[in-house]
Design a protein around this motif. Structure first.
Motif, PDB file in Angstrom:
ATOM      1  N   TRP A 185       0.827  -1.206   0.000  1.00 43.75           N
ATOM      2  CA  TRP A 185       0.000   0.000   0.000  1.00 43.75           C
ATOM      3  C   TRP A 185       0.865   1.261   0.000  1.00 43.75           C
ATOM      4  O   TRP A 185       0.539   2.261  -0.653  1.00 43.75           O
ATOM      5  CB  TRP A 185      -0.930   0.000   1.197  1.00 43.75           C
ATOM      6  N   MET A 186       1.965   1.226   0.731  1.00 43.82           N
ATOM      7  CA  MET A 186       2.849   2.391   0.756  1.00 43.82           C
ATOM      8  C   MET A 186       3.411   2.685  -0.627  1.00 43.82           C
ATOM      9  O   MET A 186       3.511   3.845  -1.042  1.00 43.82           O
ATOM     10  CB  MET A 186       3.996   2.166   1.752  1.00 43.82           C
ATOM     11  N   LEU A 187       3.791   1.637  -1.358  1.00 48.60           N
ATOM     12  CA  LEU A 187       4.337   1.831  -2.699  1.00 48.60           C
ATOM     13  C   LEU A 187       3.248   2.261  -3.679  1.00 48.60           C
ATOM     14  O   LEU A 187       3.358   3.304  -4.335  1.00 48.60           O
ATOM     15  CB  LEU A 187       5.001   0.546  -3.181  1.00 48.60           C
ATOM     16  N   ILE A 188       2.201   1.462  -3.774  1.00 51.66           N
ATOM     17  CA  ILE A 188       1.148   1.721  -4.769  1.00 51.66           C
ATOM     18  C   ILE A 188       0.367   2.983  -4.415  1.00 51.66           C
ATOM     19  O   ILE A 188       0.100   3.836  -5.267  1.00 51.66           O
ATOM     20  CB  ILE A 188       0.206   0.506  -4.872  1.00 51.66           C
ATOM     21  N   GLY A 189      -0.001   3.094  -3.134  1.00 51.67           N
ATOM     22  CA  GLY A 189      -0.761   4.260  -2.712  1.00 51.67           C
ATOM     23  C   GLY A 189       0.014   5.552  -2.854  1.00 51.67           C
ATOM     24  O   GLY A 189      -0.525   6.568  -3.311  1.00 51.67           O
ATOM     25  N   GLY A 190       1.298   5.528  -2.469  1.00 46.92           N
ATOM     26  CA  GLY A 190       2.109   6.737  -2.576  1.00 46.92           C
ATOM     27  C   GLY A 190       2.246   7.200  -4.011  1.00 46.92           C
ATOM     28  O   GLY A 190       2.036   8.384  -4.332  1.00 46.92           O
ATOM     29  N   VAL A 191       2.597   6.272  -4.900  1.00 50.47           N
ATOM     30  CA  VAL A 191       2.739   6.617  -6.315  1.00 50.47           C
ATOM     31  C   VAL A 191       1.404   7.072  -6.898  1.00 50.47           C
ATOM     32  O   VAL A 191       1.333   8.066  -7.629  1.00 50.47           O
ATOM     33  CB  VAL A 191       3.300   5.416  -7.105  1.00 50.47           C
ATOM     34  N   GLY A 192       0.326   6.349  -6.556  1.00 45.64           N
ATOM     35  CA  GLY A 192      -0.986   6.693  -7.095  1.00 45.64           C
ATOM     36  C   GLY A 192      -1.462   8.069  -6.666  1.00 45.64           C
ATOM     37  O   GLY A 192      -1.973   8.851  -7.485  1.00 45.64           O
ATOM     38  N   ILE A 193      -1.311   8.393  -5.384  1.00 47.76           N
ATOM     39  CA  ILE A 193      -1.733   9.705  -4.887  1.00 47.76           C
ATOM     40  C   ILE A 193      -0.898  10.816  -5.529  1.00 47.76           C
ATOM     41  O   ILE A 193      -1.426  11.867  -5.928  1.00 47.76           O
ATOM     42  CB  ILE A 193      -1.638   9.754  -3.352  1.00 47.76           C
ATOM     43  N   GLY A 194       0.406  10.582  -5.652  1.00 49.82           N
ATOM     44  CA  GLY A 194       1.266  11.584  -6.282  1.00 49.82           C
ATOM     45  C   GLY A 194       0.873  11.847  -7.721  1.00 49.82           C
ATOM     46  O   GLY A 194       0.793  13.009  -8.160  1.00 49.82           O
ATOM     47  N   LEU A 195       0.618  10.783  -8.476  1.00 47.80           N
ATOM     48  CA  LEU A 195       0.231  10.945  -9.887  1.00 47.80           C
ATOM     49  C   LEU A 195      -1.136  11.615 -10.011  1.00 47.80           C
ATOM     50  O   LEU A 195      -1.346  12.462 -10.888  1.00 47.80           O
ATOM     51  CB  LEU A 195       0.222   9.588 -10.584  1.00 47.80           C
ATOM     52  N   ALA A 196      -2.074  11.237  -9.130  1.00 46.06           N
ATOM     53  CA  ALA A 196      -3.415  11.815  -9.197  1.00 46.06           C
ATOM     54  C   ALA A 196      -3.385  13.319  -8.918  1.00 46.06           C
ATOM     55  O   ALA A 196      -3.980  14.116  -9.664  1.00 46.06           O
ATOM     56  CB  ALA A 196      -4.342  11.107  -8.203  1.00 46.06           C
ATOM     57  N   ILE A 197      -2.685  13.705  -7.865  1.00 42.56           N
ATOM     58  CA  ILE A 197      -2.595  15.139  -7.547  1.00 42.56           C
ATOM     59  C   ILE A 197      -1.800  15.873  -8.623  1.00 42.56           C
ATOM     60  O   ILE A 197      -2.123  17.017  -8.979  1.00 42.56           O
ATOM     61  CB  ILE A 197      -1.962  15.331  -6.155  1.00 42.56           C
ATOM     62  N   GLY A 198      -0.783  15.220  -9.164  1.00 41.01           N
ATOM     63  CA  GLY A 198      -0.032  15.827 -10.262  1.00 41.01           C
ATOM     64  C   GLY A 198      -0.911  16.096 -11.468  1.00 41.01           C
ATOM     65  O   GLY A 198      -0.821  17.165 -12.101  1.00 41.01           O
ATOM     66  N   MET A 199      -1.785  15.153 -11.804  1.00 40.27           N
ATOM     67  CA  MET A 199      -2.702  15.338 -12.927  1.00 40.27           C
ATOM     68  C   MET A 199      -3.662  16.496 -12.670  1.00 40.27           C
ATOM     69  O   MET A 199      -3.950  17.302 -13.561  1.00 40.27           O
ATOM     70  CB  MET A 199      -3.487  14.049 -13.171  1.00 40.27           C
ATOM     71  N   ILE A 200      -4.155  16.589 -11.433  1.00 35.11           N
ATOM     72  CA  ILE A 200      -5.077  17.673 -11.092  1.00 35.11           C
ATOM     73  C   ILE A 200      -4.400  19.034 -11.246  1.00 35.11           C
ATOM     74  O   ILE A 200      -4.956  19.965 -11.850  1.00 35.11           O
ATOM     75  CB  ILE A 200      -5.611  17.490  -9.653  1.00 35.11           C
TER      76      ILE A 200
END
Length: 524
Positions: A185-200
């Motif tokens: 979760w730390m790996l997938i969640g961290g990368v996912g949240i970063g990419l999502a906020i980056g897209m926004i």
């Protein structure tokens, strides 16, 4: 707090003077700043500095990581992904494991869980220290790329180890299945949240009526939001900032104007300059508080433990560097690798010697809770803090001061097979001018024959390949010239993707030229 304002103001002035001195004598400024912090801490009447770990993690870490992710080349990061991944994850884990067993065996009262906790704290090398040192010496491009890439990821892996070890110390047990799920979760969640906020934020930059000031302000807010959102979701804030930063960096020419790119760089360079200076000075200033909390452990014994752990880390990293070479030489028989040649014994040694520790290690150590959930004191907290400080000091002084000498003495072979910078720079300029000329003559033949300014552009590119001088131009000519600059920019981006051996720093240099040329049009 207000009564200490003159002290902190004087501290910033001192930092600036010390960095100028470091540049003058060609010494990495983190070394001088830590020593200066130590010296200042012994001056009578100086306020005792208490470093809040939340301050280091929340205020300092996100912008430093974000700026580093913008500065690194994605092409180089992907090219050397295997060795970067091995140093950022495998070597960090092996370093923590080595520290755990050594601490458990030689330091009284240290369990394996406490050893892993200490290992997670001191295992990640500091990128700022290595970068400051490499400014004064020439190293192969691959080495600087590997060090930059490693520094982006090793903080995340070490902090993950630190969290799991802290839980094991607090609860007295370690459940592998829970740890594996949490790690995922730390790996997938961290990368996912970063990419999502980056897209926004990319959409905000692109579609809202922003200007350069708003774009710069948004860029400063972005890493903090990524980090806080990820930490609130109990995942890796470091990975969120790094992944989001890499996304926005790689797409910067799609959503930021030339003015925002140019001015944003200046703001970020100044911000990171001040943050780095403060961080390393605060490390030295914190010594009195750390030593006063040692308790029953003698200062000589604590120093001995710190030197022992420092030796384990230094030797372990050097061995890991040679091990990475051996693994690569074996793996090239089965998979494609970035380079199949043997780098010899010099490059791995220097790579292993670049293991200076810094702010992340100190912040992690300070974040150890004073008490466990049952109210008892956290075991060996004060000794862990002191050992961490000794490791930072020893690696900065020993490796930081000797690294430039070793690099010059050893004479690293340049095996990257790239053109000299001047030759590559001239070739890119010539090809870019040829591309612009072709586009101008193909798509704007009528305007070329009628507009004197466009004729000047064609003549300049045809004869010298240089950008044109600032001059008055008609509105139609300005629109054509902007289109030409945009096509040259896209050509540079495509060329960077297609030619793996091309140094991206040269491409970025010419992209900056185009941004400057576009900004000149605002005043014509």
């Amino acid at each position: 707090m207000l009564e200490y304002f003159p002290f902190y103001l004087g501290l910033i002035v001192t930092i600036l003077l010390l960095i100028m001195l470091a540049n003058k004598i060609k010494v990495a400024y983190p070394v001088l700043l830590v020593l200066a912090g130590l010296a200042i801490s012994f001056i009578p009447g100086i306020p005792t500095v208490h470093i809040d770990p939340e301050l280091l993690f929340i205020i300092f870490l996100p912008p430093l990581l974000y700026e580093a992710s913008w500065a690194i080349s994605w092409k180089e990061l992907w090219k050397w992904r295997r060795i970067i991944g091995s140093f950022a994850f495998v070597v960090v884990f092996l370093s923590a494991l080595s520290v755990a067993f050594v601490a458990n065996h030689f330091i009284p009262g240290f369990s394996l869980a406490l050893g892993f906790l200490l290992g997670g704290i001191v295992s990640p090398p500091d990128a700022v220290s290595a970068g400051a040192i490499l400014r004064f010496v020439k190293v192969p491009k691959r080495m600087s790329s590997i060090l930059e890439g490693e520094s982006l990821l090793n903080d995340a892996s070490s902090l993950i180890i630190f969290r799991f070890a802290a839980i094991a110390v607090a609860t007295g047990q370690f459940i592998w299945t829970d740890a594996a799920l949490s790690f995922s979760w730390m790996l997938i969640g961290g990368v996912g949240i970063g990419l999502a906020i980056g897209m926004i934020f990319m959409k905000l930059h692109k579609y809202l009526p922003t200007d350069t000031n708003i774009d710069t302000a948004l860029s400063i807010i972005t890493p903090y939001l990524m980090y806080i959102a990820a930490e609130e979701a109990h995942t890796s804030g470091v990975l969120a900032v790094v992944s989001g930063g890499l996304l926005l960096s790689n797409k910067r020419h799609h959503f930021l104007s030339s003015g925002s790119r140019l001015r944003g760089v200046n703001v970020w360079e100044s911000l990171v300059f001040i943050l780095n200076g403060l961080v390393f000075t605060l490390i030295g200033l914190d010594l009195p508080e750390i030593t006063s909390s040692l308790g029953p452990v003698s200062i000589t014994s604590a120093i001995g433990y710190g030197l022992l752990i420092s030796a384990v880390l230094i030797v372990g990293r050097i061995l890991a560097a040679y091990g990475a070479v051996v693994v690569t030489l074996i793996a090239r028989n089965f998979i494609s690798v970035a380079d199949t040649r043997n780098p010899g014994i010099k490059v791995p040694f220097i790579l292993g010697w670049t293991g200076m520790r810094g702010v992340v290690s100190l912040a992690a150590a300070l974040s150890i809770p004073v008490q466990l959930t049952d109210g008892t004191a956290f075991p060996q907290r004060n000794l862990i803090l002191f050992i961490t400080f000794i490791v930072i000091l020893v690696t900065l002084l020993l490796q930081g001061l000797t690294l430039p000498y070793l690099i010059k003495k050893i004479g690293l072979p340049d095996v990257d097979n790239i053109l000299p910078e001047e030759e590559a720079d001239g070739l890119i300029r010539k090809q870019m001018a040829e591309h612009g000329l072709l586009h101008l003559r193909t798509n704007y033949a009528a305007q070329l024959s009628a507009q004197p300014f466009l004729q000047q552009v064609a003549s300049k590119w045809e004869n010298t390949g240089q950008l044109v001088d600032e001059t008055d131009m008609a509105r139609e000519s300005k629109a054509v010239y902007l289109d030409l600059l945009d096509h040259q920019r896209q050509w540079l981006l495509n060329k960077n993707k297609q030619e793996e051996s091309l140094d991206e720093d040269i491409i970025r240099k010419h992209l900056k030229y185009l941004d400057l040329e576009e900004e000149k049009l605002r005043f014509t």
